[in-house]
Design a protein around this motif. Structure first.
Motif, mmCIF file in Angstrom:
data_model
loop_
_atom_site.group_PDB
_atom_site.id
_atom_site.type_symbol
_atom_site.label_atom_id
_atom_site.label_comp_id
_atom_site.label_asym_id
_atom_site.label_seq_id
_atom_site.Cartn_x
_atom_site.Cartn_y
_atom_site.Cartn_z
ATOM 1 N N LEU A 33 -0.616 10.932 -5.699
ATOM 2 C CA LEU A 33 -1.100 10.160 -6.845
ATOM 3 C C LEU A 33 -2.302 9.304 -6.434
ATOM 4 N N GLU A 34 -2.234 8.735 -5.254
ATOM 5 C CA GLU A 34 -3.355 7.912 -4.767
ATOM 6 C C GLU A 34 -4.614 8.766 -4.584
ATOM 7 N N ARG A 35 -4.409 9.971 -4.059
ATOM 8 C CA ARG A 35 -5.553 10.895 -3.856
ATOM 9 C C ARG A 35 -6.233 11.200 -5.178
ATOM 10 N N GLU A 36 -5.430 11.335 -6.222
ATOM 11 C CA GLU A 36 -5.967 11.674 -7.542
ATOM 12 C C GLU A 36 -6.455 10.436 -8.293
ATOM 13 N N GLY A 37 -6.301 9.273 -7.680
ATOM 14 C CA GLY A 37 -6.747 8.038 -8.315
ATOM 15 C C GLY A 37 -5.854 7.602 -9.475
ATOM 16 N N ILE A 38 -4.611 8.062 -9.465
ATOM 17 C CA ILE A 38 -3.678 7.686 -10.538
ATOM 18 C C ILE A 38 -2.939 6.427 -10.099
ATOM 19 N N ARG A 39 -2.972 5.415 -10.968
ATOM 20 C CA ARG A 39 -2.394 4.124 -10.570
ATOM 21 C C ARG A 39 -0.950 3.990 -11.047
ATOM 22 N N ILE A 40 -0.130 3.483 -10.127
ATOM 23 C CA ILE A 40 1.272 3.220 -10.467
ATOM 24 C C ILE A 40 1.326 1.825 -11.081
ATOM 25 N N ALA A 41 1.984 1.714 -12.238
ATOM 26 C CA ALA A 41 1.966 0.448 -12.979
ATOM 27 C C ALA A 41 2.793 -0.619 -12.281
ATOM 28 N N ALA A 42 2.253 -1.816 -12.307
ATOM 29 C CA ALA A 42 3.033 -2.967 -11.843
ATOM 30 C C ALA A 42 3.757 -3.534 -13.060
ATOM 31 N N PRO A 43 4.902 -4.172 -12.880
ATOM 32 C CA PRO A 43 5.587 -4.743 -14.039
ATOM 33 C C PRO A 43 4.714 -5.781 -14.735
#
Lengths: 273, 250
Positions: free
Chosen positions: A248-258
């Motif tokens: 996901l990081e490679r693809e630049g997709i961000r994991i949401a923070a609460p």
């Protein structure tokens, strides 16, 4: 020509005969009990394990010995009813006193017969998870995941729900991944699937699943489900999540923070601030 | 030299020097009469290293895919056909499929063969799959195979005979191959051939799979069974033509 026996000995003759018969009965019961016990132990050892085989064989041997003693005493003219009555009463007293022991023993026997697990199996019994160390006549011992040996009485094991993960070829693993942006969903799905396909511990079939579970304060909550061999379950669970994060990081997709949106009400106090 | 670039892999005796195989670099050198074998993984790190006593020969072989660290978990190869095959009732059909292999480096000493190293071939990461029920089914090495096409690198060609003995036409989308009896052969002109498989459809969802020695050109070499696997196979009554019953559909 046989000499006549003295009068005293003649009177003793029936008593001596009874004593000899009693001794013969006793000897026969000892031999029979010993042989029966040994035979039973040999027969059972391979089928139900050493502990249960020894206990069963001893129980049979001692029963035969006891019957032999009672028969011998009866032959000598001793009233055995007293023994039987005393034995009955003692049995009741011991029975009440050793109810838990008996329950554990019986549960142990049934566990031996049922064989829901074997030594070395990963199990979870009554919330205690670990590797099965030993099943003895009265208790089951589990080496917990943190290395501590836990003893559980067999009665409790018999009544409990037992989880046996190694009995299944594969186990499902599930992650919930919150994505910050909903429009990156397809890209994320593709990246995760590719990563799962590259990982050798992720089973090709049953196929992995990825779906949106909810839309909420975390953004888009995506659930990833896949199957891994039961024996490599923990290894898969810990390594695949890291691979997914990197993909996901490679693809630049961000994991949401609460996040939480807080609105302040228009009050006199707020206006004055 | 690169064995993973689509051409036939250089299988057979492993001589001194270095060799690229499926992204790995195999290095063999002689040191005071001893052989030293090392493998650098695709990332360049040292993945394996062994020393071999004088006189021991090294072989590079395409080996049935049962030796990787996950070995012991499975005893079968599950081939999912990319295009299902529909066959007539009471008929025999022959197609060509591919089965994966791993590369094994084997130390040969007389008749004895000892595994030195094993690593996956070019067919991609070694995947597993469950065939059938999760409790009573089988965990197998998995491969997706095209039908009637040239085998891709890292795979061996297998001829699959489908014998439909049932009274209905059948659609075959997968075949499960048993471990026992699955042999690989290095062909003289390059390339790898696997045992032939005969799949006999007995009825709805039930088929039997049996492996047979294929017709081979002169000069073909059968990949030797390494000691570790020989012991495993000898632990159970070994039959060269083991049958496997597919009872969870084909």
């Amino acid at each position: 020509m046989a000499l006549p026996l003295p009068a005293g000995i003649q009177e003793l003759q029936p008593a001596l005969a009874d004593a000899a018969t009693a001794l013969a009965i006793l000897a026969a019961s000892i031999i029979t009990g010993f042989l029966a016990g040994r035979r039973i132990r040999l027969l059972l050892q391979a089928r139900v394990g050493r502990d249960l085989a020894v206990i069963t064989s001893r129980a049979v041997s001692y029963t035969i010995y006891a019957l032999g003693v009672i028969a011998a005493l009866s032959q000598l003219g001793v009233n055995v009813n007293v023994f039987l009555l005393a034995g009955g009463v003692a049995g009741i007293v011991i029975g009440f006193a050793s109810q838990t022991i008996a329950a554990n023993l019986l549960s142990g026997i049934f566990l031996y017969l049922d064989r829901p697990f074997k030594q070395g199996d990963p199990v979870e019994i009554n919330g205690v998870g670990g590797i099965l160390h030993d099943v003895s006549v009265f208790s089951t011992k589990i080496r917990r995941w943190d290395g501590v040996l836990v003893r559980i009485p067999n009665e409790e094991v018999f009544k409990s729900v037992i989880e046996m993960p190694s009995r299944s070829l594969a186990r499902r693993i599930e992650y919930r991944i919150p994505l910050e942006r909903g429009d990156e969903l397809e890209k994320a799905r593709k990246a995760i699937l590719e990563e799962l396909d590259k990982h050798n511990l992720v089973l090709a079939e049953p196929q992995p699943e990825i779906y949106v579970e909810s839309l909420g304060e975390y953004g888009v909550l995506v659930t990833v489900r896949y199957w891994a061999p039961s024996r490599k379950w923990f290894e898969a669970k810990t390594s695949v999540i890291d691979s997914i994060r990197r993909a996901l990081e490679r693809e630049g997709i961000r994991i949401a923070a609460p996040r939480r949106i807080v609105e302040l009400a228009e009050t006199e106090e707020n206006r004055n601030r | 030299m690169d064995a993973g670039s689509g051409g036939a892999p250089p299988l057979g005796p492993l001589e001194e020097g270095s060799l690229k195989v499926a992204g790995n670099t195999l290095i063999v050198r002689r040191f005071r009469g001893w052989l030293e074998y090392a493998r650098l993984g695709p990332d360049g790190s040292l993945a394996a290293k062994r020393k071999l006593a004088p006189g021991i020969r090294l072989l590079l072989a395409s080996y049935p895919p049962f030796l990787l660290p996950e070995q012991g978990l499975f005893n079968c190869v599950y081939v999912r056909l990319l295009e299902p095959i529909v066959v007539h009732q009471r008929s025999v059909t022959k197609v060509s499929i591919e089965v994966p292999y791993d590369y094994a480096v084997i130390a040969e000493s007389g008749d004895s063969h000892v595994l030195v190293d094993v690593f996956p071939g070019e067919s991609g990461p070694p995947k597993l799959a469950v065939y059938g029920d999760l409790i009573e089914g089988m965990l197998c090495r998995f491969h997706r195979s095209p039908v009637d096409e040239e085998p891709r690198p890292g795979t061996a060609r297998m001829v699959l005979h489908i014998v439909n003995q049932s009274d209905d036409a059948a659609s075959v989308s997968r075949v499960v191959l048993p471990r026992s009896g699955l042999n690989y052969y290095h062909l003289p002109g390059g390339g790898v051939r696997a045992s032939d498989a005969v799949m006999t459809i007995r009825g709805p969802g039930v088929a039997e799979v049996e492996l047979e020695e294929p017709p081979l050109p002169r000069g073909s070499m059968r990949v030797p069974v390494v000691q570790r696997e020989r012991r495993l196979l000898e632990a159970v009554p070994y039959k060269p033509h083991e049958r496997l019953v597919m009872r969870w559909g084909f």
